[in-house]
Design a protein around this motif. Sequence first.
Motif, PDB file in Angstrom:
ATOM      1  N   THR A 280       2.099   1.577  -3.569  1.00 31.78           N
ATOM      2  CA  THR A 280       0.978   1.969  -4.420  1.00 31.78           C
ATOM      3  C   THR A 280       0.720   3.465  -4.292  1.00 31.78           C
ATOM      4  O   THR A 280       0.485   4.156  -5.283  1.00 31.78           O
ATOM      5  N   ASP A 281       0.803   3.959  -3.056  1.00 32.93           N
ATOM      6  CA  ASP A 281       0.623   5.387  -2.801  1.00 32.93           C
ATOM      7  C   ASP A 281       1.695   6.226  -3.470  1.00 32.93           C
ATOM      8  O   ASP A 281       1.421   7.142  -4.224  1.00 32.93           O
TER       9      ASP A 281
ATOM     10  N   GLU B 210       1.789   5.835  -7.228  1.00 37.51           N
ATOM     11  CA  GLU B 210       0.460   5.956  -7.857  1.00 37.51           C
ATOM     12  C   GLU B 210       0.180   4.768  -8.771  1.00 37.51           C
ATOM     13  O   GLU B 210      -0.059   4.901  -9.962  1.00 37.51           O
TER      14      GLU B 210
ATOM     15  N   ARG C 276       8.953  11.645 -11.567  1.00 35.41           N
ATOM     16  CA  ARG C 276       8.169  10.858 -10.627  1.00 35.41           C
ATOM     17  C   ARG C 276       9.038   9.783  -9.967  1.00 35.41           C
ATOM     18  O   ARG C 276       9.044   9.584  -8.761  1.00 35.41           O
TER      19      ARG C 276
ATOM     20  N   SER D 191       0.834  -1.204   0.000  1.00 30.53           N
ATOM     21  CA  SER D 191       0.000   0.000   0.000  1.00 30.53           C
ATOM     22  C   SER D 191       0.872   1.259   0.000  1.00 30.53           C
ATOM     23  O   SER D 191       0.519   2.253  -0.626  1.00 30.53           O
TER      24      SER D 191
ATOM     25  N   GLY E 182      -2.241   2.527  -8.188  1.00 32.77           N
ATOM     26  CA  GLY E 182      -3.618   2.068  -8.043  1.00 32.77           C
ATOM     27  C   GLY E 182      -4.250   1.491  -9.291  1.00 32.77           C
ATOM     28  O   GLY E 182      -4.591   0.304  -9.332  1.00 32.77           O
TER      29      GLY E 182
ATOM     30  N   GLU F 146       4.710   3.244 -17.039  1.00 38.31           N
ATOM     31  CA  GLU F 146       3.873   2.533 -16.063  1.00 38.31           C
ATOM     32  C   GLU F 146       4.507   1.199 -15.685  1.00 38.31           C
ATOM     33  O   GLU F 146       4.508   0.775 -14.535  1.00 38.31           O
TER      34      GLU F 146
ATOM     35  N   LYS G  19       7.404   1.712 -13.327  1.00 37.43           N
ATOM     36  CA  LYS G  19       6.962   1.934 -11.950  1.00 37.43           C
ATOM     37  C   LYS G  19       6.622   0.596 -11.279  1.00 37.43           C
ATOM     38  O   LYS G  19       6.970   0.355 -10.127  1.00 37.43           O
TER      39      LYS G  19
END
Lengths: 261, 326
Positions: free
Chosen positions: B143-144, B147, B196, B140, B149, B163, B166
Amino acid sequence: MNYLRLVWAFFRIGVMSEAAYRINFFIQLFQSLLELAMSLAGLAVIFSYTNSLGGWSPDEVLALVGVYFLIGGIIGLVIQPGMEQLIEDVREGTLDFTLTKPEDAQLLVSLRQVDIWRLVDIVMGFGVLAAALLRLGAHVGTSQAAAFGIMLLAGAVIIYSFWLILATLSFWFVRVENILEIFQSMYEAGRWPISLYPGWLRFALTFIVPVAFAVTVPTEALTGRLSGTTLLGAVALSVVLLAVSRLIWLRGLRQYSGASA
Amino acid sequence: MTDPVIHLHDLHKIYVVSERESGILAALQSLLHRETENVPAVDGISFDLNAGEVVGFLGPNGAGKTTTLKMLSGLLHPTAGDGTVLGYVPWKREKEFLRRITLVMGQRNQLVWDIPALDSFELNRAIYRIPAPDYQRMLSELTDLLELGPLLRKPVRNLSLGERMKCEIAAALLHRPQVVFLDEPTIGLDVTMQRRIRTFLSEYNRRYGATILLTSHYMADVEALCRRVIVIHHGRLLFDGDLSDLVQRFTAHKTIVVRLADCQTDLHSYGDVVSCDEGSFTLRVPKAQTAHVTERLLADLPVIDLLVEDPPIEEVIERVFEQGAP
């Protein structure tokens, strides 16, 4: 316990990866059925001329076909995909991810690729085997069933070790897919009783490419033909080959990491 | 002072490469007899990293960066020299060691192509034997921070390059490694995604006190993340120290930006005129003369504004590589 969890995790991944390509299930089903039909047709033709093949009755050969599919299914389910992936990973350099994991790399390499549709062959193999046993009217006693189980396991271990040794050669010679092809064609010879072949070929299929131990020997265990010596020999061979393949694997890893240079 | 997390002493790696002439005859000959050549990829490198440091590992292609990272993560055995990471000898590949490090390679993927990243994460959970509560917490947090999610449940093949990267990074950090090796983690990504990932790495470092060694061709990565840089070239150490010292050491020039009323004035006597845009001149002057030239400019001309700058870091690094050893 942890290993079981790992096996389960890999199996789950295999199921999920393949679920996206459901058509493959039907292709595999069709292919396996076709192969089985061809085998059975071949048997029918041959046994319309004779009642015995190398000392084996038609139903015994049928049992052999069952074991052939069973072992072939095990090879196709996990051994072959894993070893092919290993060869590819050595070439592409993606083996690095496996080697940085805190788990035995041989274990990961051997388990991580699962071609679930080959379960079709395993199920089919059991089906043919059951049919053959029914026709033989043989009641399989516990000792025979146990011998069969042990021989099946020993056969699978022998074949696995053999594949691992071949695939591990890729650490030295980058392209070894062709050797795997050769194995595949040799395995085809296993669909007939090994006693059918001339002496030199029988020797080759027993000791050089150990197909005999994978197919003929387990079937002999089931049909009550197996001698205690062969049983012990098969178990011993499986243990030795497993140890040898492990040693070669470790040498291969040393080669890969440049430790031996 | 505690022991360094990473300690390398006089590390060497020589590759034995088979070589052959081109042409089919030579190819057939090489089947029988192979000519080999020794290529030193890493030629005596020593450095120490302390806990919690984020260090940029720089060098042109083929300098030996990846080879060094591979030795540090246990993939390659050095030809000579010794080293420890977290007190372990990396190339012994002990499980306890591997559990505490990670290697991220920007150009290679470990995620399974046809299934959602979340399922690949589960696989890593099984391999690293991460207890369920730790896994949930780390997942979690990642995921935070990244990002993730909306990405986790899509098959990896449907994700964009950024993506996917990440998710790769998240997969590599689920077991919360104390030492993180990153080989070109931002390669091929757009500027936003690079930023990011940078922000994330510095947050990971801050939160968990992890030691990070990263290679990158993007100086922006290095400037944003690393106070210290290690530069290697031809397998040898060229520089090890603060990024600002690197700039000091390897720049012979400074840039002076002078604003005048227009571009008519001739400034050639003060230094090389690089450009002039609406009265804003850019001059290149030898570092030692910076103060003197500035003084003269201010005395001689109606200067509206004046700024002395170091040249861009890319330029500095380029000079370092050109010069070789200082």
